[in-house]
Design an enzyme around this catalytic site. Structure first.
Site, PDB file in Angstrom:
ATOM      1  N   CYS A 262     114.323 -58.827   5.403  1.00 23.42           N
ATOM      2  CA  CYS A 262     113.515 -59.940   5.870  1.00 23.42           C
ATOM      3  C   CYS A 262     112.078 -59.464   6.008  1.00 23.42           C
ATOM      4  O   CYS A 262     111.807 -58.270   5.966  1.00 23.42           O
ATOM      5  CB  CYS A 262     114.000 -60.402   7.235  1.00 23.42           C
TER       6      CYS A 262
ATOM      7  N   ARG B  17     110.187 -60.584   0.465  1.00 24.37           N
ATOM      8  CA  ARG B  17     111.218 -59.858   1.215  1.00 24.37           C
ATOM      9  C   ARG B  17     112.379 -60.756   1.654  1.00 24.37           C
ATOM     10  O   ARG B  17     113.403 -60.266   2.112  1.00 24.37           O
ATOM     11  CB  ARG B  17     110.600 -59.212   2.463  1.00 24.37           C
TER      12      ARG B  17
ATOM     13  N   TRP C 237     116.192 -63.488   4.865  1.00 25.84           N
ATOM     14  CA  TRP C 237     117.170 -63.331   3.791  1.00 25.84           C
ATOM     15  C   TRP C 237     118.500 -63.188   4.522  1.00 25.84           C
ATOM     16  O   TRP C 237     118.761 -62.170   5.150  1.00 25.84           O
ATOM     17  CB  TRP C 237     116.832 -62.093   2.962  1.00 25.84           C
TER      18      TRP C 237
ATOM     19  N   ASN D  89     114.727 -57.737  11.718  1.00 27.26           N
ATOM     20  CA  ASN D  89     115.173 -57.355  10.383  1.00 27.26           C
ATOM     21  C   ASN D  89     116.198 -56.234  10.569  1.00 27.26           C
ATOM     22  O   ASN D  89     115.922 -55.282  11.291  1.00 27.26           O
ATOM     23  CB  ASN D  89     113.955 -56.869   9.579  1.00 27.26           C
ATOM     24  N   GLY D  90     117.362 -56.356   9.951  1.00 32.09           N
ATOM     25  CA  GLY D  90     118.396 -55.327  10.110  1.00 32.09           C
ATOM     26  C   GLY D  90     119.707 -55.971  10.515  1.00 32.09           C
ATOM     27  O   GLY D  90     119.900 -57.174  10.339  1.00 32.09           O
TER      28      GLY D  90
ATOM     29  N   GLU E  92     119.287 -50.597 -17.830  1.00 31.55           N
ATOM     30  CA  GLU E  92     118.174 -51.184 -17.081  1.00 31.55           C
ATOM     31  C   GLU E  92     117.766 -52.535 -17.686  1.00 31.55           C
ATOM     32  O   GLU E  92     117.449 -53.487 -16.961  1.00 31.55           O
ATOM     33  CB  GLU E  92     116.994 -50.197 -17.050  1.00 31.55           C
TER      34      GLU E  92
ATOM     35  N   LYS F 276     117.405 -56.198 -15.774  1.00 31.96           N
ATOM     36  CA  LYS F 276     116.208 -57.052 -15.812  1.00 31.96           C
ATOM     37  C   LYS F 276     116.574 -58.472 -16.224  1.00 31.96           C
ATOM     38  O   LYS F 276     116.142 -59.439 -15.609  1.00 31.96           O
ATOM     39  CB  LYS F 276     115.170 -56.523 -16.808  1.00 31.96           C
TER      40      LYS F 276
ATOM     41  N   GLU G  10     118.942 -60.326 -13.524  1.00 32.33           N
ATOM     42  CA  GLU G  10     118.427 -60.712 -12.203  1.00 32.33           C
ATOM     43  C   GLU G  10     117.414 -61.843 -12.260  1.00 32.33           C
ATOM     44  O   GLU G  10     117.314 -62.607 -11.314  1.00 32.33           O
ATOM     45  CB  GLU G  10     117.891 -59.507 -11.417  1.00 32.33           C
TER      46      GLU G  10
ATOM     47  N   HIS H 171     134.516 -48.664 -29.003  1.00 32.59           N
ATOM     48  CA  HIS H 171     135.637 -48.366 -28.096  1.00 32.59           C
ATOM     49  C   HIS H 171     135.982 -49.562 -27.209  1.00 32.59           C
ATOM     50  O   HIS H 171     136.669 -49.405 -26.203  1.00 32.59           O
ATOM     51  CB  HIS H 171     135.286 -47.143 -27.246  1.00 32.59           C
TER      52      HIS H 171
ATOM     53  N   LYS I  70     113.910 -57.968  -2.386  1.00 35.35           N
ATOM     54  CA  LYS I  70     113.122 -56.895  -2.997  1.00 35.35           C
ATOM     55  C   LYS I  70     113.599 -55.523  -2.547  1.00 35.35           C
ATOM     56  O   LYS I  70     113.693 -54.601  -3.344  1.00 35.35           O
ATOM     57  CB  LYS I  70     111.640 -57.101  -2.651  1.00 35.35           C
TER      58      LYS I  70
HETATM   59  C1  AGP Z   1     115.219 -53.906  -9.654  1.00 35.44           C
HETATM   60  O1  AGP Z   1     114.766 -54.811 -10.573  1.00 35.44           O
HETATM   61  C2  AGP Z   1     116.135 -54.385  -8.665  1.00 35.44           C
HETATM   62  N1  AGP Z   1     115.616 -55.493  -7.959  1.00 35.44           N
HETATM   63  C3  AGP Z   1     116.885 -53.379  -7.808  1.00 35.44           C
HETATM   64  O2  AGP Z   1     117.899 -52.887  -8.634  1.00 35.44           O
HETATM   65  C4  AGP Z   1     116.129 -52.185  -7.180  1.00 35.44           C
HETATM   66  O3  AGP Z   1     115.676 -51.330  -8.180  1.00 35.44           O
HETATM   67  C5  AGP Z   1     117.066 -51.434  -6.199  1.00 35.44           C
HETATM   68  O4  AGP Z   1     117.463 -52.294  -5.180  1.00 35.44           O
HETATM   69  C6  AGP Z   1     116.443 -50.177  -5.641  1.00 35.44           C
HETATM   70  O5  AGP Z   1     115.309 -50.458  -4.875  1.00 35.44           O
HETATM   71  P1  AGP Z   1     114.311 -49.318  -4.441  1.00 35.44           P
HETATM   72  O6  AGP Z   1     113.668 -48.784  -5.673  1.00 35.44           O
HETATM   73  O7  AGP Z   1     113.314 -50.001  -3.538  1.00 35.44           O
HETATM   74  O8  AGP Z   1     115.116 -48.267  -3.736  1.00 35.44           O
END
Ligand code: AGP
Length: 593
Positions: free
Chosen positions: A2, A28, A74, A100-101, A471, A475, A478, A494, A588
């Site tokens: 959050c 956030r 969030w 937050n937490g 990766e 991208k 998400e 395979h 994020k």
């Molecule tokens: C990346 O596009 C993602 N949103 C996510 O996988 C992110 O990389 C992951 O949560 C790790 O975050 P950090 O780099 O802040 O530790």
């Protein structure tokens, strides 16, 4: 995760400032938001809570106030409702808390308070906090807060205000929170961009610390305390060099696109490190009995690429482990082990937990982070800042290529070829600068227009481009919600090749290296099953239905190859009507396990 923002100072429009601050923290958490202001003229608390994005709030005129706190949520405990939005208030309503937490023992506390007659309105874990403070309020606001904190288990960043109190109090354990110092005013926030328009002077709060900001006439005072023994703590003021405009999207439609374009500069910033420090770390890696590269999500894929870099360039065997799986390897940790953690935010809970496991065995920790003063940086033995500037879009772009660049440079340093690595990276950065032009974006947008209605996509790569295939899938998933999967090119036969049917887009990541022909052969296999082949490659090939050209940068190919995929993912999201900056169900920085 959050976003929290609080203000106490000599300005009368603190509520508007909190609204603006929360907008800067919206990345956030964006399912609901709320604020509490101590009204100057009453005095009373005014609470506003809304479901939805704060960026959609068109605003109203708020009453004069010098003290206000706010929160963008969030959801973790309790659904996305106005009642569950923060601030949460006490039984009598005079105490307001943003948090937050996760309060792990909230059920036990809730039952205890309910037996005393407290009635709860929300489903949140947070609501127990104002109720607890109210329970002890006869001791005074400050002591009541301390008593309440002593009862909480779990991770938190908490900010509290009280009716008739010219005070903001806050405490931190495991969730990010920092203080900004202005002229006769203080800000407390989850992240620096919240207060960047007002100040660049930052005071870092460590875990198990609390602070009290008090209004004293026209002035404001702040005191920090250790929660374990109540002793007062002196804090240093650190001037950070982020610029306000770095944290704004300017003329771009979205932060994601702005941050992709920032890669014209960020590679050079990432590798602009003190040579002595790089060499020190290289020696540490050479001497370690076991090195673990640890991260989550995109940062995890960067670690996996780092594993290839160290093997190929420095002939050094290291282990890549996803942070949430790290504890399974605790048998192999000793005080001669090195853990290299990679994290943009520096606050990812799974990484912090892995670090705890490692620390218990005396493991030395090196971190690569983007956020200065973050928990991961502060808990590391050595740390490099990747200097990518604020990354606000949920999808990590510039942070990823900065992390890759720094890991690649470290691999060259381990091989005793630091200057060769630096030269390769500087040349790659210059080629990326040329590549990121409007024509390139238009070209990739046209590719996206051909495939955006597809529901499945597959990506293949080999060697250091295999982690980039994984990766790429993250991208695309998400931001566009297309089902995308990455594979090692050689693994297709395979199993995964059974998924290929007519017209399915297949991205093929290539570099002009020893793997080139193998991967082209795999692309031919995909095509013969009906795959629509999009080659991301320095040179064209007859197997490609679409060719996205990338510069030939040899061993730095993961850094350049992922950039067109970021652009493609961005346009796929936009064409599908999704907001790429705020994907559903994601945050994020993932500060919960
Ligand atoms: C990346 O596009 C993602 N949103 C996510 O996988 C992110 O990389 C992951 O949560 C790790 O975050 P950090 O780099 O802040 O530790």
């Amino acid at each position: 995760m959050c976003g929290i923002f609080g203000y106490l100072g000599n300005k009368e429009n603190s509520t508007e400032m909190v609204v603006e601050g929360l907008k800067r923290l919206e990345y956030r958490g964006y399912d609901s938001w709320g604020l509490a202001s101590i009204l100057q003229e009453k005095p009373a608390i005014e609470i506003v809570k809304k479901v939805g994005k704060i960026s959609d709030f068109k605003g109203k005129k708020f009453a004069k106030s010098h003290i206000a706190i706010g929160h963008s949520r969030w959801a973790t405990h309790g659904g996305v409702t106005q009642v569950n939005a923060h601030p949460q208030t006490s039984e009598k309503g005079g105490i307001a808390v943003v948090h937050n937490g996760i309060i792990e023992n909230y059920q036990e506390l809730r039952e205890e308070l309910a037996q005393e007659g407290h009635k709860f309105k929300s489903e949140t874990d947070t609501e127990v906090i104002p109720h607890l403070i109210e329970r002890y309020i006869e001791l005074g606001f400050e002591k009541a807060f301390r008593k309440a904190l002593a009862r909480l288990k779990g991770r938190f960043a908490i900010v509290v205000v009280g009716e008739k109190q010219e005070t903001i109090m806050a405490a931190r354990r495991g969730s990010p929170m920092i203080v900004g110092k202005g002229k006769d005013e203080y800000f407390v926030a989850s992240d620096i961009p919240a207060f960047l328009p007002y100040t660049r002077d930052v005071m870092y709060i460590d875990d198990n610390e609390m602070l009290i900001i008090k209004k004293n006439g026209e002035k404001a005072e702040i005191n920090f305390f250790n929660l374990k023994d109540n002793s007062e703590i002196e804090k240093r003021i650190v001037e950070i060099d982020w610029d306000y405009t770095d944290a704004e999207k300017g003329d771009f439609d979205h932060f994601m696109l702005k941050e992709i374009m920032d890669q014209k500069e960020t590679i050079c910033r990432a590798i602009n490190q003190d040579t002595k420090e790089i060499m020190k770390v290289a020696e540490r890696i050479k001497g370690a009995y076991g090195t673990f590269l640890v991260g989550c999500g995109t940062a995890g894929k960067v670690c996996m690429a780092g594993d290839y870099f160290l093997s190929k360039i420095a002939q050094k065997h290291v282990n890549f482990v996803v942070a949430s799986e790290f504890s399974a390897y605790h048998h192999f940790l000793t005080d001669k082990t090195l853990m290299v953690v990679v994290s943009q935010s520096g606050e990812t809970a799974d990484v912090l937990e892995a670090m705890e496991v490692a620390k218990k065995k005396g493991v030395q920790i090196l971190s690569l982070v983007n956020v200065e003063g973050s928990s991961i940086q502060r808990q590391s033995d050595y740390s490099f800042l990747i200097n990518a500037g604020p990354e606000k879009a949920v999808a990590s772009t510039k942070a990823a290529t900065s992390q890759l660049s720094l890991l690649l440079m470290i691999a060259y340093a381990v091989a005793g070829k630091l200057e060769e690595g630096r030269k390769l990276l500087i040349e790659s950065a210059s080629k990326i600068n040329d590549m990121l032009n409007p024509r390139y974006l238009t070209y990739i947008k046209a590719v996206a227009e051909k495939i955006y209605e597809q529901e499945n996509m597959y990506i293949i790569g080999k060697g250091e481009n295999y982690p980039m295939a994984l990766e790429s899938a993250i991208k695309i998933q998400e931001v566009s919600y297309i089902h995308a999967e990455g594979f090692a090119a050689g693994e297709l036969k395979h199993g995964p090749i059974a998924l290929i049917e007519g017209g399915v887009p297949c991205l093929v990541l290539l570099s002009k290296d020893e793997n080139y022909q193998d991967v082209i052969n795999n692309a031919v296999e995909l095509k013969s099953r009906g795959g629509y082949i999009i080659g991301i490659s320095p040179e064209n090939n007859e197997v490609f239905d679409q060719w996205i050209k990338v510069p030939d940068v040899n061993g730095a190919s993961p850094i350049v190859n992922i950039i067109p995929v970021q652009i493609l993912a961005y346009y796929l999201a936009v064409l599908r009507g999704k907001n790429p900056d705020m994907p559903r169900n994601l945050a994020k920085s993932v500060t919960v396990k």
